[in-house]
Structure formats: C-alpha cells, structure tokens
Write a protein that holds these residues in place. Sequence first.
Motif, PDB file in Angstrom:
ATOM      1  N   ASP A  11       0.805  -1.221   0.000  1.00 59.68           N
ATOM      2  CA  ASP A  11       0.000   0.000   0.000  1.00 59.68           C
ATOM      3  C   ASP A  11       0.840   1.275   0.000  1.00 59.68           C
ATOM      4  N   MET A  15      -0.498   5.151  -0.722  1.00 65.21           N
ATOM      5  CA  MET A  15      -0.504   6.117   0.369  1.00 65.21           C
ATOM      6  C   MET A  15       0.356   7.331   0.024  1.00 65.21           C
ATOM      7  N   ARG A  19      -1.266  11.015   0.102  1.00 67.07           N
ATOM      8  CA  ARG A  19      -0.760  12.045   1.019  1.00 67.07           C
ATOM      9  C   ARG A  19      -0.440  13.351   0.294  1.00 67.07           C
ATOM     10  N   TYR A  54      -2.574   1.171  11.019  1.00 70.38           N
ATOM     11  CA  TYR A  54      -3.042   1.802   9.785  1.00 70.38           C
ATOM     12  C   TYR A  54      -3.959   0.832   9.058  1.00 70.38           C
ATOM     13  N   ILE A  56      -6.497   0.436   5.513  1.00 63.91           N
ATOM     14  CA  ILE A  56      -6.945   0.909   4.218  1.00 63.91           C
ATOM     15  C   ILE A  56      -8.466   0.796   4.217  1.00 63.91           C
ATOM     16  N   LEU A  66      -7.587   6.044   4.016  1.00 62.75           N
ATOM     17  CA  LEU A  66      -6.762   5.555   5.119  1.00 62.75           C
ATOM     18  C   LEU A  66      -7.360   6.000   6.444  1.00 62.75           C
TER      19      LEU A  66
END
Length: 184
Positions: A11, A15, A19, A54, A56, A66
């Motif tokens: 992932d 991510m 971000r 964390y 998903i 997230l």
Amino acid sequence: MLSLRRAEPADSDRMFTWRNLPHVAVHQYSDHVISREEHDAWFARAIADPRRIYWIIQDDGDPIGLANLVDIDEKNSKCSWAFYLGAGDLRGKGIGSWVELKVLDHVFLELKLNKLCCEVLTSNPGVVRMHRRFGFQEEGLLRHHVRKQGQFLDAHVLGLLRDDYLQQRDALVTMLRERGVQAE
C-alpha cells in the motif's frame, strides 16, 4: 460494501499518492509536497511501530482511503486517530461516518481503551462537526499550531471517553442506518 483492512507494504505507493493529493494535504499538518524518500522513511517507521495501526478503507475491495491510530498508550489507556479519503468526490456520502464508527468500536470494544483523541484544523469544520456528532468533546484549541502557506492555523483538540461512547453507541448505529449508511 465498505471494509477496513490492515495496511501492508504493497500500500505504500498508494498512500504516497494520497498524502500528496491537494484535497488530502490541505487538512494535514505538513505544508509541502512529500518526497518519495520522506514518505518511504515515514512508511517504514509507521508500519514497524506497535503504537500505530493503519487501515486501508475499501469500497467493494477497492482502496479509497486511510484510517489510523497513533500514540497507542496502554498505560494511560488512550490513543489518537485520523482518517482521509483518497478521492475528493467521496466526501458527504457517509463513508467518514462509517469509518468513525468502526474505529470507535475498535478502540473502545476491542482495545478497551478509555480515551480517543484527535486534532482537527479549524479550516476543516465539517470533520469537527462529524466528530461532535459521535460524542467527541472540545478539550482545547491549539492556537497558531500549524503554519500552512505562510499562515498560522489553529487546531481543535477533541476527545471521546469510552463510557460516553458506550452510552450512545446504539443511537449512533440507528442514526447511520437512517442516513443509509451500513453501520454494522
């Protein structure tokens, strides 16, 4: 069907992209384009840290965002959390409320912690309202807490206690169902 699954090394690229999306970055504390090297170092620390979880967020198996817990502190029975959706057009569809219920259940029913905290920039009033709907209380205001685009922004400090959540959980599930959000 919405679901949460633990983030895994595969992932990282997704991510990294999320971000740096403008609609995600505007609500984060950082104010710069995150470099690949910076992300890779952060991701390695994040996945290895037992005080972080964390997930998903998935819609019919497709990754869409997230959610995370940070600073999990068993001694003081608390942690903090945050979430974001990778696609801006997903806002306002009840996904954030679904995620919030699932994270609250995990924190208070599975981890059995006493308190969940979060910080939300004052420039994100919709998320502050959502947290308050779920019982979060304003515990403070961090003035000029973050500098973004040359301006200082304040941040709300919000907290929710386990007993308060447990007292209202059934009503929250009902509220979500009435809004057409699959709550359980």
